[in-house]
Structure formats: structure tokens, C-alpha cells
Design an enzyme around this catalytic site. Structure first.
Site, PDB file in Angstrom:
ATOM      1  N   VAL A 140       0.809  -1.225   0.000  1.00  0.00           N
ATOM      2  CA  VAL A 140       0.000   0.000   0.000  1.00  0.00           C
ATOM      3  C   VAL A 140       0.837   1.266   0.000  1.00  0.00           C
ATOM      4  CG1 VAL A 140      -2.290  -0.529   0.874  1.00  0.00           C
ATOM      5  CG2 VAL A 140      -0.386  -0.466   2.454  1.00  0.00           C
ATOM      6  N   ALA A 141       1.954   1.203   0.738  1.00  0.00           N
ATOM      7  CA  ALA A 141       2.703   2.443   0.901  1.00  0.00           C
ATOM      8  C   ALA A 141       3.499   2.813  -0.334  1.00  0.00           C
ATOM      9  CB  ALA A 141       3.623   2.338   2.105  1.00  0.00           C
ATOM     10  N   GLU A 188       0.105   7.934  -2.731  1.00  0.00           N
ATOM     11  CA  GLU A 188      -1.324   8.228  -2.663  1.00  0.00           C
ATOM     12  C   GLU A 188      -1.665   9.698  -2.388  1.00  0.00           C
ATOM     13  OE1 GLU A 188      -1.973   9.162   1.117  1.00  0.00           O
ATOM     14  OE2 GLU A 188      -3.752   8.382   0.107  1.00  0.00           O
ATOM     15  N   ASP A 231      -9.894  35.358 -33.432  1.00  0.00           N
ATOM     16  CA  ASP A 231     -10.537  36.333 -34.301  1.00  0.00           C
ATOM     17  C   ASP A 231      -9.743  37.632 -34.217  1.00  0.00           C
ATOM     18  OD1 ASP A 231     -11.317  37.011 -31.813  1.00  0.00           O
ATOM     19  OD2 ASP A 231     -13.469  36.879 -32.173  1.00  0.00           O
ATOM     20  N   ASN A 246       6.679   7.139   3.354  1.00  0.00           N
ATOM     21  CA  ASN A 246       5.808   7.511   2.237  1.00  0.00           C
ATOM     22  C   ASN A 246       4.808   8.584   2.548  1.00  0.00           C
ATOM     23  OD1 ASN A 246       6.413   6.218  -0.191  1.00  0.00           O
ATOM     24  ND2 ASN A 246       6.124   4.322   0.899  1.00  0.00           N
ATOM     25  N   ASP A 302       8.051  12.122   2.451  1.00  0.00           N
ATOM     26  CA  ASP A 302       8.019  12.793   1.150  1.00  0.00           C
ATOM     27  C   ASP A 302       6.617  13.199   0.719  1.00  0.00           C
ATOM     28  OD1 ASP A 302       7.020  10.416   0.274  1.00  0.00           O
ATOM     29  OD2 ASP A 302       8.612   9.968  -1.168  1.00  0.00           O
TER      30      ASP A 302
HETATM   31  P1  ATP Z   1     -13.878  39.177 -35.961  1.00  0.00           P
HETATM   32  O1  ATP Z   1     -14.329  39.757 -34.670  1.00  0.00           O
HETATM   33  O2  ATP Z   1     -14.387  37.800 -36.228  1.00  0.00           O
HETATM   34  O3  ATP Z   1     -12.440  39.351 -36.229  1.00  0.00           O
HETATM   35  P2  ATP Z   1     -15.380  41.173 -37.340  1.00  0.00           P
HETATM   36  O4  ATP Z   1     -15.906  41.757 -36.109  1.00  0.00           O
HETATM   37  O5  ATP Z   1     -14.587  42.046 -38.228  1.00  0.00           O
HETATM   38  O6  ATP Z   1     -14.527  39.923 -37.181  1.00  0.00           O
HETATM   39  P3  ATP Z   1     -18.053  40.858 -38.296  1.00  0.00           P
HETATM   40  O7  ATP Z   1     -18.583  41.502 -37.089  1.00  0.00           O
HETATM   41  O8  ATP Z   1     -18.687  39.634 -38.823  1.00  0.00           O
HETATM   42  O9  ATP Z   1     -16.554  40.480 -38.139  1.00  0.00           O
HETATM   43  O10 ATP Z   1     -17.989  41.967 -39.422  1.00  0.00           O
HETATM   44  C1  ATP Z   1     -17.722  41.661 -40.756  1.00  0.00           C
HETATM   45  C2  ATP Z   1     -17.969  42.831 -41.660  1.00  0.00           C
HETATM   46  O11 ATP Z   1     -19.283  43.286 -41.477  1.00  0.00           O
HETATM   47  C3  ATP Z   1     -17.065  44.008 -41.417  1.00  0.00           C
HETATM   48  O12 ATP Z   1     -15.934  43.933 -42.217  1.00  0.00           O
HETATM   49  C4  ATP Z   1     -17.935  45.196 -41.833  1.00  0.00           C
HETATM   50  O13 ATP Z   1     -17.771  45.452 -43.199  1.00  0.00           O
HETATM   51  C5  ATP Z   1     -19.341  44.690 -41.596  1.00  0.00           C
HETATM   52  N1  ATP Z   1     -19.885  45.241 -40.360  1.00  0.00           N
HETATM   53  C6  ATP Z   1     -19.392  45.112 -39.125  1.00  0.00           C
HETATM   54  N2  ATP Z   1     -20.162  45.733 -38.237  1.00  0.00           N
HETATM   55  C7  ATP Z   1     -21.179  46.275 -38.916  1.00  0.00           C
HETATM   56  C8  ATP Z   1     -22.343  47.057 -38.564  1.00  0.00           C
HETATM   57  N3  ATP Z   1     -22.613  47.404 -37.318  1.00  0.00           N
HETATM   58  N4  ATP Z   1     -23.178  47.431 -39.548  1.00  0.00           N
HETATM   59  C9  ATP Z   1     -22.939  47.086 -40.821  1.00  0.00           C
HETATM   60  N5  ATP Z   1     -21.898  46.367 -41.194  1.00  0.00           N
HETATM   61  C10 ATP Z   1     -21.018  45.966 -40.292  1.00  0.00           C
END
Ligand code: ATP
Length: 885
Positions: free
Chosen positions: A286-287, A291, A333, A711, A715
């Protein structure tokens, strides 16, 4: 409270709230008292008694207790033996259980504190003001706003709903979103799925928005009623914990086999009493299992979580700590994560005119000014003057840039909206990448569509003029300069479309112009990308933005390097999986992606055996966050739905935080490996020492109690300190640990072999000298040999921690950095010396007094481990290798 099915007026009267104003501060207190708090009873919390029982039924403790009972029965028959042996075994079991319960308690407290950090929020109306509060603080009567991506914090009777669709699968298992209708009233209690005028705690808003009154909280809510079932679910172990369990089981089998063999050899060859021989064999079995290891692993993981939280990475799932250490791809993103999300309009262009900059407005035309007004009208962000006369903008950062520019031009959104009243909206969503608003004119309506350039130009009325003006190349120039582009088109209509025909608003429009918005990369992003690359992690960008804008930013950050491939969502959809897998190593930027594209990218990387950390913020990102090995949601810009699908929430939305969390994950994994090597070295040595001595006929170097002491106390206790050890300096210069990589890779076996061999040689030397060599003052005997072996193995396995903890040489490792190791080691050393010197205790453990020469030899042999491991580090360093890799 049975008010759910009633009309809104009756409910509001019952819970004493004015729906236009929300609860007053004093009513909040009263309602909380009357209807309770919004928390679920944590029925799983074990009482101290339950915890003790839990530990007592562990195999090791059961066997030890059995052994104690056995020696107690023997003592009854031969009173001169005394009961002390049983008491000592029980004391060791008690110390062991107490340390474990204490450490587990600390871990539990830390865990519940961490859980609070990622608790969901709700937006409520209280005292006439909108407020964001933790959902736990909701009380019956609160007026609550619901929005896309929200996780509902309590049971709600809806007052208003605009296309409100809710995913109730967490409650009912029904995966199709439910469309809600607040106008319904029921005379009798309806089944849950039919209560369309209600929204329930723990469910998610997938579409639209709404407003409601909280009618049930905590245990009274539907979720509360089933929560007791949920919280009773068994805690799942992390993959690493499971691997360690398997390791411990194998070791136990090995130790029992060794114990059986030793028992047979000793029974045949030595004069040790049968009972003593049996007890030693059992205790060796066991030791020899480390554990304390599982508790140390849990502690290391939780300590890692605390550190990550301090660095703004809030872990929602414990296994993510170790998975992070293995991450080999970060798919991030762009907007807000790699960039600052502080957007400013830099340039604009109106069809048939020149490109203008915002810094120089002297050459602006009326049409340029009009473009800003139209863009603002088609935005939902708002701005208000604060007490210091500064504009505070609320809403989407892209739109905020427009509203700020409008402010600089002395316009306000309020003025525009009075002039052009908005009558309809087709909202923005990240798949359409555009939005449309419709405004009342004196005659007819003005339709404005703003969005991504490539999504606006499909169906233009003035296509020829648009092409002639070479709009596309102006767009590309904006994008290549890392500007985020928003375009605008419009049309005037006589009548609003009939219900269901709204999409035709976006057809046959006239192109007007576009703006270029700068969103500079975060200063720390480039540094973090460089660090990730050095650590063998591939950074890739996955964004909704345009390919050129994305590539320009990716170049600046060194995510994109010359020779890399870039791909749009549409291109991605055209290639088959095998082609994607072939190219994936070279693709560093994906642009204009849809949430479905994200899942495909994650899966393709995983197919290649990579561990993917992926970021996301929207409702649609939830599936890809779940698919990734480490789903990472944005704490600021992220929806509750994305957060609840993720393993980590980045409190600051910052790319660098992921890299810091990975580094912390590696530290935790490294420390767990250190602990395993440290503990196993002594266990392995014990088995070999006992076997070798039995084979050569020297008798037993250690008895059962001595083994147990080494054990658990010598340690086992200092081992806890390793969870706090700082990261090794080159931790982010090594390639990631493969998910299937052995716990003993990168020199693990070597380290155990070195330490275990040293322990074996020094212990057997001590045993031989004590048993067979005349050292003066005290005559050699088995008891002297055992005492010396016990002291050497006990002391050397304790001091081993000082060299096993770090790559650095002993003198440079610094004790102050990890005081826990220092004090626990001192405690163990004092215990060892005390049991050897206090006659009553010594007798129980079978220890006898030693002379000065013996003590000198013991000290020398015990420090030998320090010399050997330091030498090992030195030689490895000369060979260009590392002790701990
Ligand atoms: P990520 O955060 O994924 O890097 P993102 O924020 O740029 O990307 P989206 O929010 O999908 O991605 O935006 C994509 C496109 O949509 C932008 O390039 C812009 O042209 C357009 N867009 C973003 N926000 C708006 C808005 N409020 N109104 C109209 N068009 C928009």
C-alpha cells in the site's frame, strides 16, 4: 410563488413593481426576504463527517486500518507488545486524511471563488435605470431585458418580445428554438413546453429581444427544481488525473507482487516473525503507491486556475488547465482580440468624387457630409454627453466610430432621427454582414443599407457607374491599408414592403460611398504572437472582416508571413476536406468566415493531431467553441451563450491573455510531472531495496511502519509544495506537450532512475554498515541496520525536494520563492528526527539509539542525493540538455 400564469398586471401588483421603473432599492430587499435569493442549494457540499468517510473507504486506508486492527488483536493476546503500534498506524492514517481534507478544502474554496468570476450577468431596470448585475442578485419582481446571446438568470413572465426565440434544450431537451408570445394568458397551469409567455432560468436567447418580470428565483425556478439532480452528478476527472490513477493502480500491483515475493523469500530464509513479515509485505504494497499524488494534482490545477484568473483568463472547466499546456494552434478572431477595438474613421469616398481624409475636412463636399449622416442613421450605437461634457458612446464599436465622427461634425443622432424617423430595421448579423434601416420621408421612405462592401454590391441599380468609378480598387486600397471598410447604398420607396417581403428592401439600391475605419492592433499582440511561435504554437487569424484588411493586420502582427496562404469562407466551402488538410499548415488567415467555417477549420487541425484553442464571441460561435479543445470566449464583447460554451473566458478580450494562459498551463503540467518523479523515486527505491535485501539474504531493511512513515510523512507532505513551484525559465521555448505524450517523456525515466538508484545504493549501504560492520560504540545488529536505513531514506527523500524542484542549481533556486517547500520539508525532517530520538516513539517504529559515528554516516549518505542530482544537472547542462525539459 404561484403567479406565473397570471396576467402581467396581477403579477406586477403581487410583487410590488412598476414595470416602467423597475423595483426600488427598498423593495429589492423586501422581495429578497420574501421570495428568497437566486441561488441553488449546493446539495453536493460534503460535511466533514462525509469527507472523512470518503477518505476512510479508500483502499490504502482500509488496508492500514485493517493492519492496525490486526496488530491490536495481537496485542490483546501478547500484552507485552502493547497497543502502541496500532495507535501509530492510526495516527499516520489520521495525519494523512487531515492533510488531504485540508488541502481539498482549500481547493474547493478556490474553485467556488473562481466560479463566481464567470457567473452570468443580467440587465435589469431598477429605480428607473438600466443596470448590469450578476444573475445571482436577481430578485422576484425585477424587470429584466433579454437580448440575443443572453443566458436567462431566473424564471420570467414576458412583457414584451420581438422575434424572441429561446433555446430551452438545457431544460426540456427540446433542441428546436421556441418562439415566445407574451400576449398569451392561461387560465390553468400549463405544461412547461406550452408556457410561451414565459422564459426560464438557464435557457438561452437565440434571436430577437424582450422584456419580462422575474417570477421565480433559485430553488423555486424550473431549473432550481432540477438543479439538485444536476449538482449530484459525479465529478469527472481530468484526462491527466485519469492517467495518474492508472499509473497508481499499476504501481500498486507491482508493489503487491514485490510484497508477496519478499514475504515468500523472508519466510523461507530469515528469522523475522511471520506476523511482522506479513505486515511489512502488506504495507509495502500500500505504501509504495504515491497516494498523496491525486490531491497534489488537483491542487496544482486549481492553483493554476487562480494564477490564470489573475492574468485575466477565467477557467470554466478544470481540464482546460492541462489542455492549454498542450495547445499547438491558436485560432483567434481579429476585432477586439488582436486589435484594440478602438475604431476611428480615417477616410471616406463618395461615388464620382475624390477620396477624402477625416483629418482634413477643408475639401469635403456636401455629399461627403451626407454620407456620414446616412451611416449614422443606419447605426444603432448612441451617444450622450457626460458630466464633463464629453461624448460617451454606447453600442457596437464599428458604429461608435461613425457616431463619434458625427459628433465631431457637430451633428447628433437625436437630431437626425427626429428628421428621418426610423420605421423599420433588418438587423446586422455576422453572416449577412450588413443591416438595413428604413426612414420616413415627407413622401415615401428612405432605405439605407450599410455593411461589407462585397455584400452590398450584388444587386446595384447604378452598377455601370459604380464599375466605371473603379470602386472595387478604391475599396481594396482602403483594405490593404488595414482599414475596415463599411459601404453604404440606398433607395427611395413609396410603400413599406408587406410582412415577409422585407428582404426586397435590399435589392436594386444605388451605391453611395464608403468609409475606412482604423482599428489598430493591440501593442501586446505582436509580442504574444512572437512568444507563441517560439513555443511551437501556430497562430492563425479567423475573422469576419475582409481578406485584405485581415491580411494587412496579420502581416503587421507576423501572423501572416510571405509564402503563407490566405482564404475566404467562400473559397473554403469550395474545397474538400482532404485538400483543406493538405493546405492547412500554410493557411494563416481566414476571412469573411461563417460560424460553420470555423468548425471545419478546428476539425481539420484536430484531424492532424493538433490541439486547438479557438476564440469566439457570438451565439453562432458556440458550436465551434465546443468543438475546439480549448474554447475561448470574450469576457467583454462575448455573449453569455458563447461564454457558457467555452472552457475559458478572457476577461480582457486580449490575445496575449491566451498566450499567458498557455504558459501557465505548461507550468502546471511541468509541476505535476515534477511531483510524479519526486514521489515515484522513493516508492520505486523502496521496492528495489526490499527485494534486493531479501534476495541476498540480508533480512528486511525496513519494517512496515517505517515504510509507511517514509511515504506518507517524509516525502508525501513536502510534495504538496511542488504545486506552487514557479515556471522553469525556458518553458515557452519548448514545443507543446502532445496530448498522448507519456508522463515520462523528456527525461522523466532518467530522473526517476537516477534518484531511485541513489536511494537504493545509499539505503543498502546504511543497512549493511548498521547490520554487519562494527562501527565502535554500538554493536552491529538488524535493528541498527534498519534504523540507519530508515533515517537515510527518510531524510534523503525529504531533502530530494530541494533539487527535484528546479533546473537551477541548488544554491540558485532560492528558498524564498517557494516557502511552502521549505517549511513542509523542515516539518518532515523534524518529525523524522523526533521519532528517532524520542524513546517511546522510536521503540514503536523499531528504531534503536545510534552512536555519533552512525549519525555521521547517516548524514553523509542522506546528502548524497543532493550531490548526485546536482551533478546530473551539471553534466546535462554541459551536454546542452536540460534536467527538466
Ligand atoms: P472578428 O471579430 O471575427 O475578427 P469582425 O468583427 O470584423 O470579425 P463581423 O462583425 O462579422 O466580423 O464583421 C464583418 C464585416 O461586417 C465588417 O468587415 C464590416 O464590413 C461589416 N460590419 C461590421 N459591423 C457592422 C455594422 N454594425 N453594420 C454594418 N456592417 C457591419
Amino acid at each position: 410563488m404561484k403567479v406565473k400564469q397570471d396576467s402581467i398586471e396581477i403579477i406586477a401588483r403581487t410583487v410590488k413593481v412598476n414595470p416602467d421603473n423597475g423595483l426600488t432599492t427598498s423593495q429589492i430587499v423586501k422581495n429578497r426576504e420574501q421570495y428568497g435569493e437566486n441561488i441553488f442549494e449546493e446539495t453536493t457540499k460534503e460535511t466533514l463527517f462525509q469527507k472523512v468517510c470518503h477518505h476512510l473507504v479508500e483502499v490504502m486506508n482500509l488496508i492500514l486500518i485493517g493492519t492496525a486492527v490486526f496488530s491490536f488483536i495481537l496485542a490483546l493476546q501478547t500484552p507485552d507488545e502493547g497497543y502502541v503500534k496500532s495507535i501509530v498506524i492510526l495516527s499516520i492514517v489520521i495525519i494523512n486524511i487531515s492533510v488531504s481534507i485540508f488541502q481539498e478544502g482549500k481547493a474547493d474554496n478556490a474553485l467556488s471563488a473562481l466560479k463566481k468570476l464567470s457567473a452570468p450577468n443580467s440587465v435589469v431596470l431598477r429605480d428607473g435605470k438600466k443596470e448590469t448585475i450578476q444573475s445571482e442578485e436577481l430578485v422576484v419582481g425585477d424587470i429584466i431585458y433579454l437580448n440575443v446571446g443572453d443566458q436567462i438568470g431566473a424564471d420570467i413572465r414576458l412583457i414584451q418580445a420581438n422575434s424572441l426565440q429561446i433555446d430551452e434544450s438545457s431544460l426540456s431537451g427540446e433542441s428546436i428554438p421556441i418562439e415566445k408570445d407574451p400576449s398569451l394568458e392561461f387560465a390553468k397551469e400549463m405544461p412547461l413546453g406550452d408556457q410561451l409567455n414565459m422564459a426560464f432560468s438557464g435557457t438561452n436567447v437565440l434571436n430577437g429581444n424582450g422584456l419580462g418580470i422575474v417570477v421565480a428565483v433559485g430553488a423555486e425556478s424550473q431549473m432550481g427544481q432540477i438543479a439538485s439532480l444536476l449538482v449530484c452528478q459525479k465529478k469527472d476527472k481530468t484526462p491527466l488525473q485519469k492517467r495518474i490513477d492508472r499509473l497508481a493502480k499499476r504501481l500498486a500491483i507491482l508493489a503487491f507482487l514485490a510484497g508477496a515475493l519478499i514475504f515468500i523469500i523472508n519466510t523461507l530464509t530469515s528469522s523475522v516473525p511471520l506476523v511482522e513479515n506479513l505486515m511489512t509485505a502488506v504495507i509495502l504494497g500500500v505504501a509504495a503507491v504515491p497516494e498523496t499524488l491525486p490531491v497534489i494534482v488537483t491542487l496544482s490545477l486549481i492553483y493554476g486556475m487562480e494564477n490564470m484568473a489573475r492574468k485575466q483568463a477565467i477557467i470554466r472547466n478544470i481540464p482546460a488547465v492541462e489542455t492549454l499546456g498542450s495547445a499547438s494552434v491558436i485560432a483567434s478572431d481579429k476585432t477586439g482580440t488582436l486589435t484594440q477595438n478602438k475604431m476611428v474613421v480615417k477616410r471616406l469616398w463618395v461615388l464620382h468624387e475624390e477620396v477624402k481624409t477625416v483629418d482634413d475636412k477643408t475639401n469635403w463636399s456636401r455629399a461627403d457630409r451626407q454620407l456620414v449622416d446616412y451611416m449614422a442613421l443606419a447605426s444603432n450605437a448612441t451617444a450622450e454627453l457626460n458630466e464633463e461634457d464629453q461624448w460617451v458612446v454606447h453600442g457596437d464599436p464599428t458604429e461608435s466610430a461613425i457616431i463619434q465622427l458625427l459628433g465631431k461634425l457637430a451633428g447628433t443622432k437625436g437630431e437626425l432621427e427626429t428628421k428621418f424617423k426610423r420605421v423599420l430595421e433588418l438587423p446586422f448579423d455576422s453572416s449577412r454582414k450588413k443591416m438595413t434601416t428604413v426612414h420616413q420621408l415627407d413622401q415615401g421612405y428612405l432605405v439605407l443599407t450599410k455593411g461589407a462592401f462585397d455584400r452590398l454590391t450584388d444587386n446595384l441599380h447604378n452598377e455601370a457607374a459604380f464599375k466605371q468609378a473603379d470602386a472595387a480598387s478604391i475599396h481594396d486600397q482602403f483594405a490593404k491599408d488595414a482599414l475596415r471598410v463599411l459601404a453604404l447604398s440606398y433607395k427611395v420607396i413609396d410603400h413599406l414592403p408587406t410582412e415577409g417581403n422585407e428582404p426586397e428592401l435590399e435589392v436594386g439600391q444605388t451605391f453611395y460611398g464608403m468609409i475606412g475605419i482604423i482599428d489598430p492592433p493591440r501593442l501586446e499582440s505582436a509580442r504574444a504572437v512572437a512568444e507563441a511561435r517560439k513555443a511551437g504554437i501556430k497562430p492563425i487569424m479567423i475573422t469576419g472582416d475582409h481578406l485584405l484588411t485581415a491580411t494587412a493586420i496579420a502581416k503587421e502582427l507576423d501572423i501572416y508571413r510571405s509564402g503563407d496562404l490566405v482564404m475566404t469562407g467562400i473559397e473554403l466551402e469550395k474545397i474538400i476536406d482532404s485538400e483543406l488538410e493538405e493546405k492547412i499548415d500554410q493557411i494563416s488567415v481566414y476571412a469573411r468566415v461563417s460560424p460553420e467555417n470555423k468548425i471545419r477549420i478546428v476539425k481539420a487541425w484536430q484531424q492532424k493531431g493538433q490541439v486547438v484553442a479557438m476564440t469566439g464571441d457570438g451565439v453562432n460561435d458556440a458550436p465551434s467553441l465546443k468543438a475546439a479543445d480549448v474554447g475561448t470566449a470574450m469576457g467583454i464583447a462575448g455573449t453569455e451563450v458563447a461564454k457558457s460554451a467555452s472552457d475559458i473566458v478572457l476577461a480582457d478580450d486580449n490575445f496575449e491573455t491566451i498566450v499567458k494562459a498557455i504558459s501557465e498551463g505548461r507550468r502546471v503540467y511541468g509541476n505535476i510531472k515534477k511531483t510524479i518523479y519526486y514521489l515515484l523515486s522513493a516508492n520505486v527505491a523502496e521496492i528495489i531495496i526490499m527485494l534486493l535485501a531479501a534476495v541476498v539474504g540480508w533480512g528486511m531493511p525496513l519494517n512496515g511502519l517505517q515504510l509507511l512513515f517514509i511515504n506518507v510523512l517524509a516525502d508525501g507532505i513536502p510534495g504538496f509544495g511542488l504545486s506552487r513551484e514557479k515556471a522553469e525559465s525556458g518553458i515557452m521555448l519548448e514545443p507543446p506537450v502532445g496530448m498522448d505524450e507519456s508522463l515520462f517523456s523528456r527525461g522523466g525515466y532518467r530522473r526517476i532512475v537516477t534518484a531511485a538508484t541513489t536511494f537504493t545504493v545509499t539505503s543498502l549501504a546504511a543497512f549493511y554498515l548498521g547490520s554487519f560492520v562494527d562501527l565502535g560504540t554500538i554493536a552491529p545488529s538488524l535493528a541498527v541496520g534498519q534504523t540507519m536505513t530508515f533515517l537515510v531514506l527518510s531524510i534523503s527523500s525529504t531533502v530530494h525536494i530541494f533539487v527535484a524542484r528546479s533546473n537551477k542549481p541548488l544554491i540558485k533556486a532560492g528558498l524564498r520563492e517557494n516557502t511552502m517547500i521549505f517549511w513542509t520539508a523542515v516539518f518532515s525532517l523534524l518529525l523524522t528526527v523526533t521519532v528517532a530520538l524520542v524513546p517511546g516513539l522510536a521503540a514503536v517504529l523499531g528504531l534503536v539509539p545510534l552512536g555519533l559515528v552512525h549519525w555521521t554516516i547517516v548524514s553523509g549518505l542522506s546528502s548524497y542525493i543532493l550531490v548526485v542530482v546536482e551533478l546530473e544537472k551539471y553534466i546535462l547542462q554541459r551536454m546542452g540538455r536540460r534536467f527538466i525539459a
